[in-house]
Design a protein around this motif. Structure first.
Motif, PDB file in Angstrom:
ATOM      1  N   GLU A 500       1.011  -1.489  -0.217  1.00 34.11           N
ATOM      2  CA  GLU A 500      -0.095  -0.123  -0.100  1.00 34.11           C
ATOM      3  C   GLU A 500       0.840   1.081  -0.085  1.00 34.11           C
ATOM      4  OE1 GLU A 500      -3.998   1.827   2.660  1.00 34.11           O
ATOM      5  OE2 GLU A 500      -2.182   0.737   3.840  1.00 34.11           O
ATOM      6  N   LEU A 501       1.687   1.165   0.377  1.00 33.54           N
ATOM      7  CA  LEU A 501       2.761   2.745   0.808  1.00 33.54           C
ATOM      8  C   LEU A 501       3.771   2.701  -0.662  1.00 33.54           C
ATOM      9  CD1 LEU A 501       3.542   4.730   2.774  1.00 33.54           C
ATOM     10  CD2 LEU A 501       5.836   3.253   3.326  1.00 33.54           C
ATOM     11  N   GLU A 502       3.791   1.714  -0.983  1.00 34.22           N
ATOM     12  CA  GLU A 502       4.850   1.877  -2.139  1.00 34.22           C
ATOM     13  C   GLU A 502       3.889   2.508  -3.299  1.00 34.22           C
ATOM     14  OE1 GLU A 502       6.548  -1.595  -5.572  1.00 34.22           O
ATOM     15  OE2 GLU A 502       6.895  -1.894  -3.659  1.00 34.22           O
ATOM     16  N   LEU A 503       2.242   1.717  -3.254  1.00 31.52           N
ATOM     17  CA  LEU A 503       2.169   2.583  -4.417  1.00 31.52           C
ATOM     18  C   LEU A 503       0.882   4.087  -4.491  1.00 31.52           C
ATOM     19  CD1 LEU A 503      -1.335  -0.423  -5.178  1.00 31.52           C
ATOM     20  CD2 LEU A 503       0.251   1.148  -6.900  1.00 31.52           C
ATOM     21  N   GLN A 504       1.074   4.219  -2.103  1.00 26.39           N
ATOM     22  CA  GLN A 504       1.151   5.698  -2.710  1.00 26.39           C
ATOM     23  C   GLN A 504       2.050   6.824  -3.193  1.00 26.39           C
ATOM     24  OE1 GLN A 504       0.423   5.591   1.867  1.00 26.39           O
ATOM     25  NE2 GLN A 504      -1.801   4.558   1.485  1.00 26.39           N
ATOM     26  N   ASN A 505       3.127   5.509  -3.095  1.00 24.39           N
ATOM     27  CA  ASN A 505       4.660   7.044  -2.904  1.00 24.39           C
ATOM     28  C   ASN A 505       4.923   6.214  -4.720  1.00 24.39           C
ATOM     29  OD1 ASN A 505       4.805   7.303  -0.509  1.00 24.39           O
ATOM     30  ND2 ASN A 505       6.455   5.497   0.271  1.00 24.39           N
ATOM     31  N   HIS A 506       4.666   6.051  -5.172  1.00 24.93           N
ATOM     32  CA  HIS A 506       4.427   5.657  -6.379  1.00 24.93           C
ATOM     33  C   HIS A 506       4.697   7.201  -7.108  1.00 24.93           C
ATOM     34  CE1 HIS A 506       4.967   4.349 -10.598  1.00 24.93           C
ATOM     35  NE2 HIS A 506       4.591   3.294 -11.000  1.00 24.93           N
ATOM     36  N   PRO A 507       5.945   7.612  -8.538  1.00 27.71           N
ATOM     37  CA  PRO A 507       6.039   8.963  -8.579  1.00 27.71           C
ATOM     38  C   PRO A 507       5.251   9.645  -9.975  1.00 27.71           C
ATOM     39  CG  PRO A 507       7.716   7.279  -9.287  1.00 27.71           C
ATOM     40  CD  PRO A 507       7.439   6.389  -8.205  1.00 27.71           C
ATOM     41  N   LYS A 508       4.769   7.992 -10.608  1.00 26.11           N
ATOM     42  CA  LYS A 508       3.889   8.074 -11.755  1.00 26.11           C
ATOM     43  C   LYS A 508       2.694   7.079 -11.673  1.00 26.11           C
ATOM     44  CE  LYS A 508       4.320   9.152 -16.650  1.00 26.11           C
ATOM     45  NZ  LYS A 508       4.791   8.576 -17.480  1.00 26.11           N
ATOM     46  N   PRO A 509       1.980   7.690 -11.100  1.00 27.40           N
ATOM     47  CA  PRO A 509       0.407   6.808 -11.363  1.00 27.40           C
ATOM     48  C   PRO A 509       0.166   6.210 -12.416  1.00 27.40           C
ATOM     49  CG  PRO A 509      -0.025   8.762  -9.755  1.00 27.40           C
ATOM     50  CD  PRO A 509       1.409   9.120 -10.617  1.00 27.40           C
ATOM     51  N   VAL A 510      -0.229   5.357 -12.461  1.00 28.71           N
ATOM     52  CA  VAL A 510      -0.535   4.423 -13.709  1.00 28.71           C
ATOM     53  C   VAL A 510      -1.710   4.334 -14.024  1.00 28.71           C
ATOM     54  CG1 VAL A 510       1.891   3.259 -14.416  1.00 28.71           C
ATOM     55  CG2 VAL A 510       0.029   2.055 -12.920  1.00 28.71           C
ATOM     56  N   ALA A 514      -6.511   3.137  -9.722  1.00 26.08           N
ATOM     57  CA  ALA A 514      -7.319   2.918  -8.620  1.00 26.08           C
ATOM     58  C   ALA A 514      -7.649   1.320  -8.082  1.00 26.08           C
ATOM     59  CB  ALA A 514      -8.657   3.663  -9.472  1.00 26.08           C
ATOM     60  N   ASP A 515      -6.984   0.659  -9.862  1.00 31.38           N
ATOM     61  CA  ASP A 515      -7.977  -0.364  -9.499  1.00 31.38           C
ATOM     62  C   ASP A 515      -6.908  -1.022  -8.292  1.00 31.38           C
ATOM     63  OD1 ASP A 515      -8.502   0.206 -12.010  1.00 31.38           O
ATOM     64  OD2 ASP A 515      -8.986  -1.460 -13.057  1.00 31.38           O
ATOM     65  N   ASP A 516      -5.160  -1.251  -8.081  1.00 40.44           N
ATOM     66  CA  ASP A 516      -4.325  -2.114  -7.516  1.00 40.44           C
ATOM     67  C   ASP A 516      -4.624  -1.159  -6.355  1.00 40.44           C
ATOM     68  OD1 ASP A 516      -2.935  -3.557  -9.746  1.00 40.44           O
ATOM     69  OD2 ASP A 516      -1.941  -1.722  -9.951  1.00 40.44           O
ATOM     70  N   GLU A 517      -4.681   0.360  -6.328  1.00 42.09           N
ATOM     71  CA  GLU A 517      -5.751   0.261  -4.292  1.00 42.09           C
ATOM     72  C   GLU A 517      -6.582   0.057  -3.716  1.00 42.09           C
ATOM     73  OE1 GLU A 517      -5.678   4.879  -4.968  1.00 42.09           O
ATOM     74  OE2 GLU A 517      -3.998   5.082  -5.214  1.00 42.09           O
ATOM     75  N   SER A 518      -7.454   0.082  -4.658  1.00 38.34           N
ATOM     76  CA  SER A 518      -9.218  -0.957  -4.382  1.00 38.34           C
ATOM     77  C   SER A 518      -8.149  -2.180  -3.962  1.00 38.34           C
ATOM     78  CB  SER A 518     -10.470  -0.723  -5.449  1.00 38.34           C
ATOM     79  OG  SER A 518     -10.223   0.428  -5.984  1.00 38.34           O
ATOM     80  N   LEU A 519      -7.693  -2.853  -4.509  1.00 33.99           N
ATOM     81  CA  LEU A 519      -7.284  -4.301  -4.125  1.00 33.99           C
ATOM     82  C   LEU A 519      -6.541  -4.813  -2.940  1.00 33.99           C
ATOM     83  CD1 LEU A 519      -6.409  -7.640  -5.031  1.00 33.99           C
ATOM     84  CD2 LEU A 519      -5.012  -6.659  -6.019  1.00 33.99           C
ATOM     85  N   ILE A 520      -5.894  -4.027  -3.021  1.00 35.16           N
ATOM     86  CA  ILE A 520      -4.949  -3.674  -1.567  1.00 35.16           C
ATOM     87  C   ILE A 520      -6.109  -3.269  -0.097  1.00 35.16           C
ATOM     88  CG2 ILE A 520      -3.555  -1.804  -0.237  1.00 35.16           C
ATOM     89  CD1 ILE A 520      -2.177  -4.045  -1.849  1.00 35.16           C
ATOM     90  N   GLN A 521      -7.403  -2.525  -0.560  1.00 36.12           N
ATOM     91  CA  GLN A 521      -8.016  -1.823   0.687  1.00 36.12           C
ATOM     92  C   GLN A 521      -8.745  -3.281   1.024  1.00 36.12           C
ATOM     93  OE1 GLN A 521      -7.653   1.002   2.641  1.00 36.12           O
ATOM     94  NE2 GLN A 521      -5.594   1.191   1.362  1.00 36.12           N
ATOM     95  N   LEU A 522      -9.399  -4.414  -0.278  1.00 36.76           N
ATOM     96  CA  LEU A 522     -10.108  -5.458   0.532  1.00 36.76           C
ATOM     97  C   LEU A 522      -9.070  -6.404   0.878  1.00 36.76           C
ATOM     98  CD1 LEU A 522     -12.200  -6.932  -0.010  1.00 36.76           C
ATOM     99  CD2 LEU A 522     -11.736  -8.098  -2.624  1.00 36.76           C
ATOM    100  N   LEU A 523      -7.544  -6.024   0.458  1.00 40.87           N
ATOM    101  CA  LEU A 523      -7.147  -7.361   1.499  1.00 40.87           C
ATOM    102  C   LEU A 523      -7.058  -7.075   2.418  1.00 40.87           C
ATOM    103  CD1 LEU A 523      -4.942  -8.673  -1.665  1.00 40.87           C
ATOM    104  CD2 LEU A 523      -7.164  -9.649  -1.153  1.00 40.87           C
ATOM    105  N   LYS A 524      -6.236  -5.935   2.479  1.00 34.49           N
ATOM    106  CA  LYS A 524      -6.305  -5.470   4.471  1.00 34.49           C
ATOM    107  C   LYS A 524      -7.539  -5.601   4.530  1.00 34.49           C
ATOM    108  CE  LYS A 524      -4.866  -0.940   5.954  1.00 34.49           C
ATOM    109  NZ  LYS A 524      -4.245   0.687   5.807  1.00 34.49           N
TER     110      LYS A 524
END
Length: 617
Positions: A500-510, A514-524
């Motif tokens: 989750e932290l790595e996604l938040q700190n990604h220099p250039k969002p791809v 949104a899909d990856d962040e949502s997956l992380i929140q579901l699993l968390k």
């Protein structure tokens, strides 16, 4: 047949030790097939085997096999099978497989089981061949106007009495063979003709079982001989299994099937299977194994992950005592330990299961699959990779899934550990699509899901998947199993939060952000739920639901999260809120990945609400 072919070495010694058949019957068996005096010395296997080899080049067989003797001999074959003596069991059944309905059924069933586990086309075709022969054998014993063809036989008590015990059993064996042949037909070829043929066979089989059930109901005052009780056990297995499996289907499908004559009553199915498992009939062990499959797999993958482990252990215990080294029995014993969260003990038992026999390596593959997941739960990635690699090399059951698993496990490792394996993660993901298969003309949903996820790596500039191994763990409802261990759940939460932290700190969002962040929140949220941090879990699930319009590809995330929110409220006793979330997930979304699997789970969850207490304000 005039003569029985010479058996595999040591067969008689194993027969002497069969635990399901009494010594008197074994003596009668040897009286028919050879010298009864050999029974006295069956404790010295090597000497006896030499004696048997010298004394019997061809073993004489009686010129006919009555129904009682056939049932007893098939009981021996079943015991051999459960003791890992697979070839000996087939050798015992083969000589009479064209002349005895029960030998035909047993012989073809073992071939069908092997085909189902290997998924090799030649094994499937060979099994279909033996099943055709078995159907012909059973057909010869059926009444000319069979039960299914002429319902007038069952209009009155007098009609049902017109069937002899042999004809009653012929109907039962025919229905069992027909059902198995239907299943093999569905996987043999993907054309629509085979699909229709398979469906017709299933319906015919079901109708025969219903007519046999009516015979049982009409003959309750009959003197219940052992042969009759064997027939009754077959009815309990057939009607019980049909009702239980059909009850798993979503309501809209079940209503359609009930309209054309099927029945899907879960309570009736469980009741009949439990009654069947408690008898001493040939099919008692099949009733027990059906219940074990239901409690340890089906309720986990297609339900809310709440199998009745106490019942599973009680069903298994007598068979563990009779067959302490039987690989099928050991496998279920290990699986129960997995579901209790005792992963270390489960690993030991799976290794015992592997060491117990070499003949059917397909059972090894089942163990490899389970060992892979237990090591994943413990985040022992290299050990998990070892078993995923073995599956890729040895099993053909689902090469696309195995390849995806192998690549997904590598994605959890640091770069230096990936290099030690000698594999390239991106190349493995690219192979997944070419390994996809079709069954009954349809792609397998989990394979379709794996292929779609792996396509990220088909681009010249691939975008790394976010925790694909943990995503697939969720697909198999693995978090419900991981949740039995608070220590390992806490460790998994740490891993997810790092991502989750790595996604938040990604220099250039791809584009997948949104899909990856949502997956992380579901699993968390799942980890937090199992750690009883329910408010935090609800916040995570809400983040996914609120991101619905931003999600571009993984549209399955929102309906699955609504389902998880429903389970969260059910856990707290808020049944009305839970039902609202389940219904929203079921009715407001369609055409997303794993849709049918979610509908199975929602159906199970809604059923569980009927017996669940409601909290008071």
């Amino acid at each position: 047949p005039a003569e029985r072919p010479r058996p595999r070495k040591g067969l008689r010694f194993h027969l002497c030790r069969v635990s399901l058949v009494n010594r008197n019957f074994v003596q009668r068996l040897f009286t028919r097939h050879g010298s009864p005096e050999t029974m006295a010395n069956c404790t010295e296997p090597e000497a006896d085997e030499d004696l048997f080899e010298d004394a019997y080049e061809n073993i004489p067989v009686a010129s006919q096999m009555d129904l009682k003797s056939a049932l007893e001999e098939c009981n021996i074959a079943l015991s051999l099978f459960l003791n890992n003596k697979f070839s000996e069991a087939l050798d015992l059944l083969r000589p009479w497989s064209k002349d005895s309905m029960y030998h035909a059924l047993g012989y073809s069933t073992m071939h069908a089981m092997q085909a189902a586990m290997t998924f090799e086309q030649q094994d499937i075709l060979a099994a279909i061949g033996t099943m055709k022969d078995a159907l012909q054998t059973c057909q010869r014993f059926r009444k000319k106007n069979s039960v299914v063809e002429s319902l007038s036989h069952l209009v009155s008590k007098q009609g049902s009495d017109q069937l002899t015990e042999e004809e009653m059993h012929a109907e039962m064996c025919y229905a069992e063979c027909l059902l198995q042949k239907a299943a093999l037909t569905l996987v043999q070829d993907e054309n629509m003709i085979n699909f229709i043929k398979g469906g017709i066979k299933i319906r015919t089989s079901y109708n025969i079982y219903r007519e046999c059930q009516q015979i049982v109901q009409m003959t309750q005052d009959r003197v219940k001989t052992d042969v009759y009780c064997q027939f009754e056990g077959g009815v309990k297995l057939g009607i019980g299994a049909f009702n239980l499996m059909l009850s798993l289907l979503p309501l809209r499908i079940l209503r359609l099937l009930e309209f054309i004559g099927f029945s899907g009553n879960r309570d009736l199915g469980l009741s009949m299977l439990r009654e069947g498992a408690s008898t001493h009939s040939l099919r008692a062990v099949l009733c027990a194994l059906t219940l074990l499959m239901y409690q340890t797999y089906i309720t986990i993958v297609l339900g809310a992950g709440e199998g009745n482990l106490q019942e599973a252990e009680a069903l298994l215990q007598p068979y563990l005592e009779k067959y302490p080294t039987g690989s099928i029995i050991l496998f279920y014993s290990a699986r129960i330990q997995v579901l209790r969260g005792n992963f270390e003990m489960a690993q030991t038992k799976f290794k015992e299961c592997i060491a117990a026999q070499e003949e059917w390596r397909q059972i090894h593959h089942l163990c490899y699959w389970e060992l892979m997941w237990t090591h994943c739960f413990q985040q022992q990635w290299l050990k998990a990779f070892h078993f995923a690699d073995l599956l890729c090399k040895e099993s053909r059951w689902s090469q696309a899934i195995y390849m995806f698993q192998k690549a997904a496990i590598l994605s959890m490792l640091p770069e230096q550990d990936i290099q030690k394996t000698g594999e390239k993660m991106e190349e493995l993901f690219r192979k997944v699509e070419g390994l996809k298969q079709r069954i009954a003309g349809k792609s397998i949903p989990t394979e379709k899901f794996a292929v779609r996820k792996a396509r990220r790596y088909m681009s010249p500039n691939p975008v790394k998947l976010t925790v694909p191994l943990l995503e697939m763990m969720y697909v198999w409802n693995g978090f419900a199993i991981l949740g039995k261990r608070a220590d390992l759940t806490e460790n998994m939460l740490v891993t997810i939060e790092k991502e989750e932290l790595e996604l938040q700190n990604h220099p250039k969002p791809v584009e997948y952000q949104a899909d990856d962040e949502s997956l992380i929140q579901l699993l968390k949220g799942l980890c937090l739920k199992h750690l009883d941090r329910l408010l935090q879990a609800e916040l995570c699930f809400n983040q996914v639901i609120q991101s619905e319009k931003r999600i571009r590809y993984d549209h399955y995330l929102v309906p699955f999260t609504l389902y998880e929110m429903g389970l969260l409220y059910k856990q707290q006793g808020h049944n009305d809120k839970a039902r609202m979330y389940f219904e929203t997930a079921k009715n407001n979304y369609k055409d997303y990945s794993m849709e049918s699997r979610l509908h199975f789970r929602i159906h199970a969850a809604l059923n569980s609400l009927k017996n669940s207490p409601t909290s008071t304000p």
